[in-house]
Design a protein around this motif. Structure first.
Motif, PDB file in Angstrom:
ATOM      1  N   GLU A 112       0.891  -1.300  -0.073  1.00 22.28           N
ATOM      2  CA  GLU A 112      -0.083   0.018  -0.150  1.00 22.28           C
ATOM      3  C   GLU A 112       0.697   1.318   0.140  1.00 22.28           C
ATOM      4  OE1 GLU A 112      -3.229   0.365  -0.608  1.00 22.28           O
ATOM      5  OE2 GLU A 112      -3.078  -1.818  -1.046  1.00 22.28           O
ATOM      6  N   GLU A 119      -2.201  15.160  -0.443  1.00 20.43           N
ATOM      7  CA  GLU A 119      -3.179  14.181  -0.124  1.00 20.43           C
ATOM      8  C   GLU A 119      -2.466  12.792  -0.001  1.00 20.43           C
ATOM      9  OE1 GLU A 119      -6.424  14.691  -2.868  1.00 20.43           O
ATOM     10  OE2 GLU A 119      -7.092  16.644  -1.971  1.00 20.43           O
ATOM     11  N   THR A 120      -2.005  12.534  -0.958  1.00 20.03           N
ATOM     12  CA  THR A 120      -1.190  11.151  -0.994  1.00 20.03           C
ATOM     13  C   THR A 120      -0.005  11.119  -0.138  1.00 20.03           C
ATOM     14  OG1 THR A 120      -1.786  11.095  -3.604  1.00 20.03           O
ATOM     15  CG2 THR A 120      -0.113   9.507  -2.666  1.00 20.03           C
ATOM     16  N   LYS A 121       0.856  12.456   0.065  1.00 21.33           N
ATOM     17  CA  LYS A 121       1.660  12.205   1.001  1.00 21.33           C
ATOM     18  C   LYS A 121       1.026  12.090   2.425  1.00 21.33           C
ATOM     19  CE  LYS A 121       5.667  15.093   2.623  1.00 21.33           C
ATOM     20  NZ  LYS A 121       6.432  16.025   2.479  1.00 21.33           N
ATOM     21  N   LYS A 170       2.138   1.761  -3.660  1.00 21.00           N
ATOM     22  CA  LYS A 170       1.456   2.346  -4.371  1.00 21.00           C
ATOM     23  C   LYS A 170       1.167   3.718  -4.246  1.00 21.00           C
ATOM     24  CE  LYS A 170      -1.898  -1.738  -4.559  1.00 21.00           C
ATOM     25  NZ  LYS A 170      -3.214  -2.218  -4.022  1.00 21.00           N
ATOM     26  N   ARG A 171       1.271   4.145  -3.099  1.00 22.12           N
ATOM     27  CA  ARG A 171       1.086   5.593  -2.992  1.00 22.12           C
ATOM     28  C   ARG A 171       2.403   6.420  -3.320  1.00 22.12           C
ATOM     29  NH1 ARG A 171      -2.500   2.924  -0.269  1.00 22.12           N
ATOM     30  NH2 ARG A 171      -4.609   3.641   0.154  1.00 22.12           N
ATOM     31  N   GLU A 184      -1.664  10.213   2.950  1.00 19.99           N
ATOM     32  CA  GLU A 184      -1.933   8.973   3.210  1.00 19.99           C
ATOM     33  C   GLU A 184      -0.597   7.925   3.429  1.00 19.99           C
ATOM     34  OE1 GLU A 184      -3.767   7.607  -0.349  1.00 19.99           O
ATOM     35  OE2 GLU A 184      -5.222   9.046  -0.174  1.00 19.99           O
ATOM     36  N   ILE A 185       0.454   8.256   2.971  1.00 20.95           N
ATOM     37  CA  ILE A 185       1.489   7.410   3.124  1.00 20.95           C
ATOM     38  C   ILE A 185       2.151   7.768   4.769  1.00 20.95           C
ATOM     39  CG2 ILE A 185       4.164   7.356   2.666  1.00 20.95           C
ATOM     40  CD1 ILE A 185       3.235   8.411  -0.444  1.00 20.95           C
ATOM     41  N   ARG A 244       2.536   6.956  -6.894  1.00 20.11           N
ATOM     42  CA  ARG A 244       1.222   7.918  -7.428  1.00 20.11           C
ATOM     43  C   ARG A 244       2.084   9.176  -6.988  1.00 20.11           C
ATOM     44  NH1 ARG A 244      -3.588   7.143  -3.945  1.00 20.11           N
ATOM     45  NH2 ARG A 244      -3.565   5.222  -4.699  1.00 20.11           N
ATOM     46  N   ASN A 245       2.583   9.155  -5.944  1.00 20.28           N
ATOM     47  CA  ASN A 245       3.324  10.537  -5.572  1.00 20.28           C
ATOM     48  C   ASN A 245       4.544  10.953  -6.449  1.00 20.28           C
ATOM     49  OD1 ASN A 245       1.545  12.090  -3.606  1.00 20.28           O
ATOM     50  ND2 ASN A 245       3.240  11.671  -2.269  1.00 20.28           N
ATOM     51  N   ARG A 248      -2.796  17.051  -4.814  1.00 20.39           N
ATOM     52  CA  ARG A 248      -3.211  15.517  -5.113  1.00 20.39           C
ATOM     53  C   ARG A 248      -1.668  15.111  -4.395  1.00 20.39           C
ATOM     54  NH1 ARG A 248      -6.156  17.044  -9.728  1.00 20.39           N
ATOM     55  NH2 ARG A 248      -4.291  17.209 -11.279  1.00 20.39           N
ATOM     56  N   HIS A 302       2.791  12.308  -9.668  1.00 17.07           N
ATOM     57  CA  HIS A 302       2.277  13.751  -9.322  1.00 17.07           C
ATOM     58  C   HIS A 302       3.522  14.765  -9.436  1.00 17.07           C
ATOM     59  CE1 HIS A 302      -1.925  12.630  -8.177  1.00 17.07           C
ATOM     60  NE2 HIS A 302      -1.365  11.952  -7.194  1.00 17.07           N
TER      61      HIS A 302
END
Length: 135
Positions: free
Chosen positions: A10, A60-62, A13-14, A64-65, A17-18, A57, A21
């Motif tokens: 998980e 937000e992903t950071k 994945k992030r 989540e990480i 994604r980052n 974005r 970005h």
């Protein structure tokens, strides 16, 4: 998280994604510098909005990480270290190696983006630039 491998998957994945970005932020920042050099105000406005959306974005992903890393239990310090690209802990599996590798690459893209942004900001703001006061 059910187990550490699932947690690392998980996080990976992030991080991926980052990374995407950040690459997009770099591209838009380069385009912004180009639009500013052409004095194309419409393009500048559009690119500023695009960059802000991408930055949100990324943030937000950071977040989540960071939440996932906090939930990492005994792996928390290792995950944090890999996210910083540090060599303190040896990555033990594919996911951990990729987290560390992508985090290092993300840091390089960030440094390049900051360098471009610094030039733009100094041109626009001069002595009132954020970077002027940060030196």
């Amino acid at each position: 998280m059910e187990n550490q491998e699932e947690l690392l998957t998980e996080v990976l994945k992030r991080v991926q994604r980052n990374y995407m970005h950040m690459v997009e932020i770099e591209r838009v920042t380069k385009d912004l510098a180009d639009a500013m050099s052409r004095n194309d105000q419409e393009a500048v406005q559009l690119l500023m909005k695009m960059r802000q959306d991408e930055l949100e974005r990324f943030g937000e992903t950071k977040q989540e990480i960071q939440l996932l890393a906090e939930a990492g239990g005994e792996e928390k310090e290792k995950v944090r270290s890999w996210l910083r690209g540090e060599d303190q802990y040896q990555p033990e599996n594919f996911e951990a190696r990729k987290i560390k590798e992508l985090s290092c690459q993300l840091s390089q893209v960030l440094d390049r983006t900051i360098a471009i942004d610094k030039v733009i900001n100094l041109k626009v703001a001069g002595k009132d630039s954020y970077y002027q006061s940060a030196q």
